[in-house]
Design a protein around this motif. Structure first.
Motif, mmCIF file in Angstrom:
data_model
loop_
_atom_site.group_PDB
_atom_site.id
_atom_site.type_symbol
_atom_site.label_atom_id
_atom_site.label_comp_id
_atom_site.label_asym_id
_atom_site.label_seq_id
_atom_site.Cartn_x
_atom_site.Cartn_y
_atom_site.Cartn_z
ATOM 1 N N GLY A 56 -0.938 -0.403 0.867
ATOM 2 C CA GLY A 56 0.013 -1.474 1.159
ATOM 3 C C GLY A 56 -0.669 -2.450 2.092
ATOM 4 N N PHE A 57 -0.298 -3.725 2.035
ATOM 5 C CA PHE A 57 -0.991 -4.683 2.899
ATOM 6 C C PHE A 57 -0.113 -5.123 4.070
ATOM 7 N N PHE A 58 -0.640 -4.959 5.245
ATOM 8 C CA PHE A 58 -0.045 -5.521 6.451
ATOM 9 C C PHE A 58 -1.211 -5.995 7.300
ATOM 10 N N PRO A 59 -1.168 -7.217 7.803
ATOM 11 C CA PRO A 59 -2.337 -7.783 8.486
ATOM 12 C C PRO A 59 -2.784 -6.979 9.703
ATOM 13 N N PHE A 60 -1.869 -6.169 10.270
ATOM 14 C CA PHE A 60 -2.224 -5.481 11.526
ATOM 15 C C PHE A 60 -2.751 -4.072 11.330
ATOM 16 N N VAL A 61 -2.919 -3.650 10.088
ATOM 17 C CA VAL A 61 -3.525 -2.331 9.842
ATOM 18 C C VAL A 61 -4.614 -2.438 8.772
ATOM 19 N N GLU A 62 -5.582 -1.562 8.883
ATOM 20 C CA GLU A 62 -6.662 -1.547 7.893
ATOM 21 C C GLU A 62 -7.296 -0.163 7.859
ATOM 22 N N PRO A 63 -7.130 0.673 6.858
ATOM 23 C CA PRO A 63 -6.311 0.383 5.685
ATOM 24 C C PRO A 63 -4.806 0.478 5.980
ATOM 25 N N GLY A 64 -4.022 -0.160 5.117
ATOM 26 C CA GLY A 64 -2.566 -0.117 5.272
ATOM 27 C C GLY A 64 -1.950 0.678 4.129
ATOM 28 N N PHE A 65 -0.810 1.310 4.410
ATOM 29 C CA PHE A 65 -0.169 2.158 3.388
ATOM 30 C C PHE A 65 1.329 1.964 3.356
ATOM 31 N N GLU A 66 1.879 2.368 2.215
ATOM 32 C CA GLU A 66 3.318 2.625 2.126
ATOM 33 C C GLU A 66 3.432 4.138 2.071
ATOM 34 N N MET A 96 -3.973 2.351 9.710
ATOM 35 C CA MET A 96 -4.847 2.484 10.872
ATOM 36 C C MET A 96 -4.917 1.116 11.549
ATOM 37 N N ILE A 97 -4.673 1.105 12.836
ATOM 38 C CA ILE A 97 -4.547 -0.168 13.568
ATOM 39 C C ILE A 97 -5.821 -1.010 13.419
ATOM 40 N N HIS A 98 -5.630 -2.275 13.065
ATOM 41 C CA HIS A 98 -6.739 -3.202 12.828
ATOM 42 C C HIS A 98 -7.528 -3.404 14.130
ATOM 43 N N PRO A 99 -8.885 -3.425 14.028
ATOM 44 C CA PRO A 99 -9.697 -3.619 15.243
ATOM 45 C C PRO A 99 -9.302 -4.871 16.027
ATOM 46 N N ASN A 100 -8.922 -5.941 15.349
ATOM 47 C CA ASN A 100 -8.509 -7.173 16.063
ATOM 48 C C ASN A 100 -7.299 -6.908 16.956
ATOM 49 N N VAL A 101 -6.389 -6.088 16.439
ATOM 50 C CA VAL A 101 -5.156 -5.805 17.184
ATOM 51 C C VAL A 101 -5.477 -4.968 18.421
#
Ligand code: DAH
Length: 341
Positions: free
Chosen positions: A247-257, A286-291
């Motif tokens: 799943g895509f959410f800008p604040f996680v990478e990778p993102g899931f449903e 997993m929380i995006h490094p930028n965040v």
């Protein structure tokens, strides 16, 4: 003298006709008023033979006193009657009627939220309270949604004159919490969120989420799966399975449903899971490094997972409520059914 006797008899008749203050006034005027019978007799005294004046005068006075006493008595009677009527027409307080003790109860959202908090606390998570009014930075920028990012379109909200906004998701508290605790951390933060939505059975302008983050040196997707599975099994009171889809959410990478095996049919397929055996419950990743960086945490050193559970959805599922608007509505019949006795 004969005339006086007639007046006395006449008054005795009239006295019986007095039933209210109006007739009382009329009768009083008729006998004692300026041109009343008794008053006219008094005016006659001066025209009488001097030898008759005294006895006639005394007789008229006597009659006047008699009538005055009777009128006064009547007035007191009428006033008492009026008070009685008023008392009779007043609503009566019946102290013998049994009282119905209607007690309120916690709101279903509060009940489920409390349950989640208990489960997460038992797993070592702290609980934080987020703001409802947030800065644009916290709500968007700090979770990797810069200005003009298309993800902002899906989360239109209500802006205040000072540029702040009603938070669109509990993720808005991530940055503040990272800065408050630093790494490592394990925190959940339930909260009320707002969006400028077209309202229907599954969209409300005001709804609830429960967000969580765990940040440490060796956090991986396995930790995420473990905590979500444990939490959902506790909430539903039975062992459930979970699965992740991208799943895509800008604040996680990778993102899931994250989907949960349907606790109602055990995965066989039913109305709640729309025959699929799975229920989509919780976006995460997993929380995006930028965040992490914006939260003052070094992504080279720490990783973490985050999830944003749709609390309103979970409440609806738990209680079989089919319209999200009931949760903020005033229909006591709905609340009655979720009442903890
Ligand atoms: N904030 C997201 C929303 O409201 C939900 C969400 C997705 C939260 C993924 C998260 C996450 O923490 O990792 O749509």
């Amino acid at each position: 003298m004969k005339e006086l006797e007639q007046i006395r008899t006449m008054y005795q008749h009239k006295n019986k006709d007095i039933h209210n203050l109006d007739t009382w006034n009329e009768v009083k005027n008729l006998f004692l008023g300026k041109n009343g019978y008794v008053t006219s007799c008094m005016k006659e005294i001066k025209n009488l033979d001097p030898k008759d004046r005294k006895s006639f005068g005394e007789a008229v006075n006597q009659l006047k006193n008699e009538i005055t006493v009777l009128l006064d008595k009547k007035k007191v009677e009428l006033e008492n009657l009026e008070i009685e009527e008023k008392i009779k027409s007043m609503p009566r307080l019946d102290l013998t009627i049994p009282t119905q003790e209607e007690c309120g109860s916690l709101h279903p959202v509060t009940i489920v939220q409390q349950k989640l908090i208990d489960v997460f606390r038992s797993m070592g998570f702290a609980v934080e309270d987020g703001n409802e009014i947030e800065t644009e930075y916290n709500n968007f920028e700090a979770v990797n949604i810069p200005k003009h990012h298309p993800a902002r379109d899906m989360q239109d909200t209500f802006y205040l004159n000072n540029g702040q906004l009603l938070k669109t998701h509990t993720s808005a508290s991530q940055n503040r919490i990272m800065k408050k605790y630093g790494a490592p951390l394990k925190v959940i933060f339930p909260g009320r969120c707002f969006r400028n939505e077209e309202l229907d059975a599954s969209h409300e302008n005001t709804f609830f989420q429960m967000e969580g983050m765990m940040i440490d040196k060796d956090v991986s997707i396995s930790n995420l799966i473990y905590f979500m599975k444990t939490m959902l099994s506790e909430v539903f009171g039975k062992e459930v399975n979970v699965r992740l889809r991208p799943g895509f959410f800008p604040f996680v990478e990778p993102g899931f449903e994250l989907d949960c095996s349907c606790p109602y049919c055990g995965g066989k397929g039913c109305k709640v899971c729309k025959q699929s055996g799975w229920i989509e419950l919780c976006p995460c990743g997993m929380i995006h490094p930028n965040v992490l960086t914006m939260g003052g945490i070094n992504p080279e050193e720490y990783q973490g997972f985050a999830f944003g559970l749709g609390l309103s959805r979970l409440v609806m599922m738990t209680y079989g409520i089919d319209d999200i608007r009931h949760l903020n509505g005033k229909d006591l019949k709905v609340l009655e059914q979720t009442k903890v006795k």
